[in-house]
Design a protein around this motif. Structure first.
Motif, PDB file in Angstrom:
ATOM      1  N   LEU A   1       7.805  12.003  -2.025  1.00 35.60           N
ATOM      2  CA  LEU A   1       7.005  11.109  -1.197  1.00 35.60           C
ATOM      3  C   LEU A   1       7.217  11.458   0.279  1.00 35.60           C
ATOM      4  O   LEU A   1       8.221  11.097   0.867  1.00 35.60           O
ATOM      5  CB  LEU A   1       7.389   9.653  -1.452  1.00 35.60           C
ATOM      6  CG  LEU A   1       6.937   9.065  -2.788  1.00 35.60           C
ATOM      7  CD1 LEU A   1       7.556   7.704  -2.994  1.00 35.60           C
ATOM      8  CD2 LEU A   1       5.428   8.974  -2.849  1.00 35.60           C
TER       9      LEU A   1
ATOM     10  N   ALA B   1       5.517  10.413   3.050  1.00 32.27           N
ATOM     11  CA  ALA B   1       4.477   9.523   3.568  1.00 32.27           C
ATOM     12  C   ALA B   1       4.253   9.768   5.054  1.00 32.27           C
ATOM     13  O   ALA B   1       5.181   9.768   5.850  1.00 32.27           O
ATOM     14  CB  ALA B   1       4.874   8.071   3.334  1.00 32.27           C
TER      15      ALA B   1
ATOM     16  N   THR C   1      11.307   1.446  -1.137  1.00 32.57           N
ATOM     17  CA  THR C   1      10.187   2.030  -1.878  1.00 32.57           C
ATOM     18  C   THR C   1       9.542   0.952  -2.738  1.00 32.57           C
ATOM     19  O   THR C   1      10.237   0.167  -3.386  1.00 32.57           O
ATOM     20  CB  THR C   1      10.645   3.188  -2.783  1.00 32.57           C
ATOM     21  OG1 THR C   1      11.293   4.187  -1.983  1.00 32.57           O
ATOM     22  CG2 THR C   1       9.471   3.822  -3.504  1.00 32.57           C
TER      23      THR C   1
ATOM     24  N   ARG D   1      -0.227  -1.606   0.819  1.00 31.85           N
ATOM     25  CA  ARG D   1       0.150  -1.294   2.204  1.00 31.85           C
ATOM     26  C   ARG D   1       1.600  -1.702   2.413  1.00 31.85           C
ATOM     27  O   ARG D   1       2.110  -2.599   1.736  1.00 31.85           O
ATOM     28  CB  ARG D   1      -0.747  -2.035   3.205  1.00 31.85           C
ATOM     29  CG  ARG D   1      -2.218  -1.693   3.115  1.00 31.85           C
ATOM     30  CD  ARG D   1      -3.052  -2.600   4.005  1.00 31.85           C
ATOM     31  NE  ARG D   1      -2.800  -2.379   5.423  1.00 31.85           N
ATOM     32  CZ  ARG D   1      -3.335  -3.141   6.393  1.00 31.85           C
ATOM     33  NH1 ARG D   1      -4.110  -4.165   6.085  1.00 31.85           N
ATOM     34  NH2 ARG D   1      -3.071  -2.879   7.658  1.00 31.85           N
TER      35      ARG D   1
ATOM     36  N   VAL E   1       2.309   2.316   6.386  1.00 36.11           N
ATOM     37  CA  VAL E   1       1.842   3.314   5.419  1.00 36.11           C
ATOM     38  C   VAL E   1       0.825   2.635   4.510  1.00 36.11           C
ATOM     39  O   VAL E   1       0.964   1.452   4.176  1.00 36.11           O
ATOM     40  CB  VAL E   1       2.997   3.904   4.586  1.00 36.11           C
ATOM     41  CG1 VAL E   1       3.816   4.872   5.396  1.00 36.11           C
ATOM     42  CG2 VAL E   1       3.882   2.817   4.011  1.00 36.11           C
TER      43      VAL E   1
ATOM     44  N   ASP F   1      -2.094   2.976   0.997  1.00 36.90           N
ATOM     45  CA  ASP F   1      -2.035   3.441  -0.390  1.00 36.90           C
ATOM     46  C   ASP F   1      -2.471   4.891  -0.563  1.00 36.90           C
ATOM     47  O   ASP F   1      -2.199   5.492  -1.603  1.00 36.90           O
ATOM     48  CB  ASP F   1      -2.838   2.525  -1.310  1.00 36.90           C
ATOM     49  CG  ASP F   1      -4.256   2.305  -0.835  1.00 36.90           C
ATOM     50  OD1 ASP F   1      -4.680   2.983   0.120  1.00 36.90           O
ATOM     51  OD2 ASP F   1      -4.937   1.448  -1.428  1.00 36.90           O
TER      52      ASP F   1
ATOM     53  N   GLU G   1      -1.095   7.239   0.809  1.00 36.01           N
ATOM     54  CA  GLU G   1       0.167   7.972   0.775  1.00 36.01           C
ATOM     55  C   GLU G   1       0.972   7.715  -0.500  1.00 36.01           C
ATOM     56  O   GLU G   1       2.054   8.277  -0.678  1.00 36.01           O
ATOM     57  CB  GLU G   1       1.040   7.604   1.977  1.00 36.01           C
ATOM     58  CG  GLU G   1       0.676   8.321   3.263  1.00 36.01           C
ATOM     59  CD  GLU G   1      -0.478   7.633   3.983  1.00 36.01           C
ATOM     60  OE1 GLU G   1      -1.402   8.349   4.387  1.00 36.01           O
ATOM     61  OE2 GLU G   1      -0.455   6.396   4.121  1.00 36.01           O
ATOM     62  N   ALA G   2       0.468   6.855  -1.375  1.00 35.04           N
ATOM     63  CA  ALA G   2       1.212   6.492  -2.586  1.00 35.04           C
ATOM     64  C   ALA G   2       1.107   7.585  -3.643  1.00 35.04           C
ATOM     65  O   ALA G   2       0.183   8.396  -3.643  1.00 35.04           O
ATOM     66  CB  ALA G   2       0.698   5.169  -3.140  1.00 35.04           C
TER      67      ALA G   2
ATOM     68  N   LYS H   1       3.023   3.005  -9.540  1.00 32.24           N
ATOM     69  CA  LYS H   1       2.543   3.496  -8.253  1.00 32.24           C
ATOM     70  C   LYS H   1       3.652   3.281  -7.238  1.00 32.24           C
ATOM     71  O   LYS H   1       4.197   2.187  -7.123  1.00 32.24           O
ATOM     72  CB  LYS H   1       1.272   2.763  -7.840  1.00 32.24           C
ATOM     73  CG  LYS H   1       0.529   3.407  -6.673  1.00 32.24           C
ATOM     74  CD  LYS H   1      -0.858   2.801  -6.511  1.00 32.24           C
ATOM     75  CE  LYS H   1      -1.666   3.529  -5.443  1.00 32.24           C
ATOM     76  NZ  LYS H   1      -3.040   2.984  -5.335  1.00 32.24           N
TER      77      LYS H   1
ATOM     78  N   LEU I   1       5.277   3.859  -3.258  1.00 26.41           N
ATOM     79  CA  LEU I   1       4.985   4.065  -1.842  1.00 26.41           C
ATOM     80  C   LEU I   1       6.290   3.919  -1.073  1.00 26.41           C
ATOM     81  O   LEU I   1       6.929   2.865  -1.120  1.00 26.41           O
ATOM     82  CB  LEU I   1       3.947   3.059  -1.343  1.00 26.41           C
ATOM     83  CG  LEU I   1       3.488   3.211   0.106  1.00 26.41           C
ATOM     84  CD1 LEU I   1       2.808   4.570   0.307  1.00 26.41           C
ATOM     85  CD2 LEU I   1       2.523   2.085   0.483  1.00 26.41           C
TER      86      LEU I   1
ATOM     87  N   TYR J   1       5.774  -5.304   2.307  1.00 25.88           N
ATOM     88  CA  TYR J   1       4.614  -4.682   1.681  1.00 25.88           C
ATOM     89  C   TYR J   1       3.740  -5.761   1.040  1.00 25.88           C
ATOM     90  O   TYR J   1       4.162  -6.910   0.841  1.00 25.88           O
ATOM     91  CB  TYR J   1       5.034  -3.653   0.633  1.00 25.88           C
ATOM     92  CG  TYR J   1       5.871  -4.197  -0.501  1.00 25.88           C
ATOM     93  CD1 TYR J   1       5.281  -4.807  -1.617  1.00 25.88           C
ATOM     94  CD2 TYR J   1       7.262  -4.111  -0.470  1.00 25.88           C
ATOM     95  CE1 TYR J   1       6.044  -5.298  -2.656  1.00 25.88           C
ATOM     96  CE2 TYR J   1       8.029  -4.595  -1.512  1.00 25.88           C
ATOM     97  CZ  TYR J   1       7.424  -5.189  -2.603  1.00 25.88           C
ATOM     98  OH  TYR J   1       8.181  -5.681  -3.635  1.00 25.88           O
TER      99      TYR J   1
ATOM    100  N   TYR K   1       0.437  -5.770  -2.104  1.00 25.87           N
ATOM    101  CA  TYR K   1      -0.522  -5.043  -2.927  1.00 25.87           C
ATOM    102  C   TYR K   1      -1.229  -6.025  -3.845  1.00 25.87           C
ATOM    103  O   TYR K   1      -0.748  -7.131  -4.109  1.00 25.87           O
ATOM    104  CB  TYR K   1       0.135  -3.904  -3.719  1.00 25.87           C
ATOM    105  CG  TYR K   1       1.148  -4.316  -4.761  1.00 25.87           C
ATOM    106  CD1 TYR K   1       0.760  -4.725  -6.035  1.00 25.87           C
ATOM    107  CD2 TYR K   1       2.507  -4.252  -4.486  1.00 25.87           C
ATOM    108  CE1 TYR K   1       1.686  -5.072  -7.001  1.00 25.87           C
ATOM    109  CE2 TYR K   1       3.448  -4.594  -5.444  1.00 25.87           C
ATOM    110  CZ  TYR K   1       3.035  -5.004  -6.700  1.00 25.87           C
ATOM    111  OH  TYR K   1       3.956  -5.347  -7.643  1.00 25.87           O
TER     112      TYR K   1
END
Length: 675
Positions: free
Chosen positions: A32, A34, A100, A116, A129, A131, A133-134, A154, A156, A169, A171
């Motif tokens: 990752l 990112a 993470t 996000r 960052v 999604d 970049e996920a 998933k 990130l 974060y 989601y």
């Protein structure tokens, strides 16, 4: 729901922990890279920069400042969940745990609509960052578990998740639920400052909320939305031999019900859950002609129903491989018995289904049983929810059957004598169950309903190590001789499991080396034999000879000899400053015995012996005795676990119990020269 049946061949298998700390993801996380952009975090997160921290100790890696989970029920086939969390990282270890996002979901029935994350450093500019970049992929497989699963993840990575910084974060996940039930876990290993949970329902829908390990929290209702809020939740300090995390963590189970019972995918009690599962297994445990022929062949030489049952059990244990292919509803629903038989593989619910079909062919009824292999995850007070990770069977024994080897039985008011058996566990003989299933609660699924029942606790003597040694001490203080061990129950199956793939003789004797190293400072193994490695109906055995240099110690004109030659029963995990928070859990009932006879060298006699020990508590007992019989010191002891759970109120008694054992294990006999 993002859970399903999950079982494993290993006798000590445990359910998969879907927490952030999963070593299998280390390589993924390393990939990752990112890209980050400077951006203002949302208001809900920025307001936390000056928030006071909840009480915590210096070893806490992070604190959860804010958690919010909003469940929006669109229909019986669509639920949207928006989740927000923000942590303050306190120690470097918190970087890997909470730096993470791990969002796990089923594909294609579920999807992540957006993701996000942000970081607010103690100094410097904020980071964001998105999604794009996920990284998304399949969940890593665990040895002996699923071959194919639709569980996906998933990930990130949040930049600058360093001590002193705040990371957060959000989601949105979209579900196509197979079961209309959700869970709110508001307690964690780390402290929680503030946690919110809401459920929004369509008109006419209803819900039922049940709390586990916490007093009920009343919701605030606004229209068709209900919201629960809790603040300042203490973190759970992990303790040795504590109950499973699911059995102590504060959480709420929410069952959802559409109007008029339409498309009913939920349940409000164990009886309804049994009916729900009965519908999934309907028509699956049917013996096809191929199965009928096999049963006839297996039982052709059997002279009794017991022999026939044993033959069927052995076939399913040994000849049907454990392989899990769990896609969609297959996470809960067994495959048809014919498919399992023809392919010769299946997971726990499949093997149970096939065995039920085969037993029916010899006129024996049986029932599916859902259970959690971590005793304490499900209790009498637990509300009905998908808290199980394994399936076994309960066999209705004929009234005339009275075989002493059938120990894992209970008396049921309607179905008579029920024998519990795990077809997945190929190392435990028919008639018994391993320790983690004993005194555990399972959901008995009968044609009428589901019923939560307590499985039996077998006699302690069925899980034992019986060790006997004949040894000789020479004038130089060296001890040599032979030890014979017989192991029963889990004591046997754990060794068989460990040795199942070991080929070299040097690796086969490692458990003997470990035992000797724990009790002797200088030893050499001169012979080692393993007995009944593959004969699970017989006791597993070790026979070994050794020489221990300088075993006896000079003390002036006296010689000190420890009668307890091998084996350590004392434990010191309760010797801490912090008071115990949770009960102490044993794996299963135990009864171990040691008998050591030490022949003394010529010219020596016993001057003093350790006193006998009789420590008898409600949960365990320990008895030892040292005697002089001519030129022989005879030491015997028995260690027994009687109760599988010791409450916190008796933790000091257990500490005293182990101290008594430790003292006895250190005691020495005093020898002097004969006149």
């Amino acid at each position: 729901m993002r859970s399903k049946w999950s079982c494993n061949q290993a006798p000590r298998a445990r359910a998969i922990n879907l927490h952030l700390r999963i070593s299998g993801f280390a390589a993924i996380c390393a990939l990752l890279a990112a890209s980050t952009a400077r951006a203002d975090p949302p208001p809900w997160m920025h307001s936390l920069t000056s928030a006071p921290l909840p009480a915590h100790d210096e070893k806490t890696n992070a604190v959860l400042l804010y958690s919010e989970e909003n469940v929006n029920v669109i229909s019986t086939d669509k639920i949207k969940i928006n989740l927000r969390r923000a942590y303050k990282i306190l120690r470097p270890e918190g970087r890997e745990e909470y730096g993470t996002i791990f969002a796990h979901f089923r594909s294609p029935g579920e999807k992540i609509n957006s993701m996000r994350a942000w970081c607010i450093p103690a100094q410097g500019k904020d980071y964001e960052v998105r999604d794009k970049e996920a990284v998304e992929g399949s969940y890593p497989k665990i040895a002996g578990s699923e071959l194919i699963s639709d569980l996906r993840v998933k990930l990130l990575r949040i930049p600058a998740a360093d001590p002193g910084n705040i990371v957060g974060y959000e989601y949105e996940i979209e579900e196509q639920p197979l079961v209309l039930q959700e869970e709110w876990v508001f307690q964690h290993e780390i402290p929680v400052r503030e946690s919110h949970y809401s459920v929004q329902l369509p008109p006419g829908w209803e819900y039922k909320a049940a709390f586990l390990n916490h007093a009920e929290i009343k919701p605030i209702q606004v229209g068709n939305q209900w919201q629960w809020v809790i603040t300042d939740v203490k973190g759970i300090r992990v303790e040795p031999d504590m109950p499973p995390f699911g059995g102590v963590v504060g959480q709420m189970v929410v069952s959802l019900f559409p109007p008029g019972g339409a498309a009913r995918k939920g349940f409000s009690n164990w009886s309804e859950m049994g009916v729900w599962y009965l519908n999934l297994e309907s028509g699956r445990a049917v013996a096809a002609p191929e199965i009928q022929q096999k049963v006839a062949l297996l039982t052709a030489s059997s002279h009794s129903t017991f022999e026939k049952m044993n033959a069927v059990a052995k076939f399913v244990q040994d000849e049907v491989r454990y392989v899990a292919i769990e896609l969609g509803i297959g996470g809960w629903q067994p495959h048809p018995a014919r498919d399992i038989f023809l392919h010769r593989y299946g997971d726990c619910k499949d093997k149970a289904t096939l065995m039920r079909a085969m037993l029916q062919e010899i006129g024996v009824n049986s029932y599916q049983v859902a259970i959690n292999t971590e005793r304490g995850s499900i209790t009498q007070e637990t509300p009905a929810h998908l808290g199980f990770n394994h399936q076994i069977i309960a066999i209705q024994l004929p009234d005339s059957m009275n075989n002493p080897s059938l120990m894992a039985t209970i008396q049921h008011a309607k179905h008579g004598t029920l024998l519990f058996f795990d077809p997945t566990d190929e190392l435990t003989p028919f008639g018994e169950i391993r320790g983690e299933l004993q005194a555990n609660y399972g959901l008995l699924i009968t044609p009428e309903r589901g019923e939560l029942v307590e499985l039996p606790k077998q006699p302690a003597a069925t899980n034992s190590i019986r060790r006997a040694g004949k040894l000789t001490l020479d004038a130089a203080g060296n001890l040599q001789g032979e030890i014979e061990e017989l192991r029963l129950g889990d004591r046997a199956s754990s060794e068989r499991w460990r040795l199942r793939t070991v080929a070299s003789d040097s690796d086969r004797v490692k458990p003997i080396e470990s035992l000797l190293a724990g009790s002797l400072s200088n030893y050499v193994i001169t012979k080692a034999i393993i007995e009944n490695l593959n004969q699970t109906s017989l006791p597993f055995g070790f026979k070994y000879s050794f020489v221990a240099r300088s075993y006896a110690k000079d003390a002036g004109d006296m010689v000190l000899v420890r009668p307890r030659v091998l084996g350590i029963k004392a434990r010191n995990f309760l010797e801490t400053k912090e008071p115990r928070q949770f009960p102490i859990e044993f794996e299963g009932p135990v009864q171990d015995t040691d008998i050591f006879e030490i022949t003394l060298p010529a010219g020596y006699e016993v001057d003093d012996l350790p006193p006998p020990v009789d420590a008898d508590f409600s949960f365990a007992s320990y008895h030892s005795k040292t005697e002089a019989k001519g030129n022989v010191i005879a030491y015997t002891r028995t260690f027994e676990v009687k109760e599988l759970s010791v409450p916190v109120s008796k933790a000091d008694e257990l500490k005293k119990f182990y101290r008594i054992i430790a003292s006895d294990e250190r005691n020495t006999a005093v020898l002097k020269t004969s006149k």
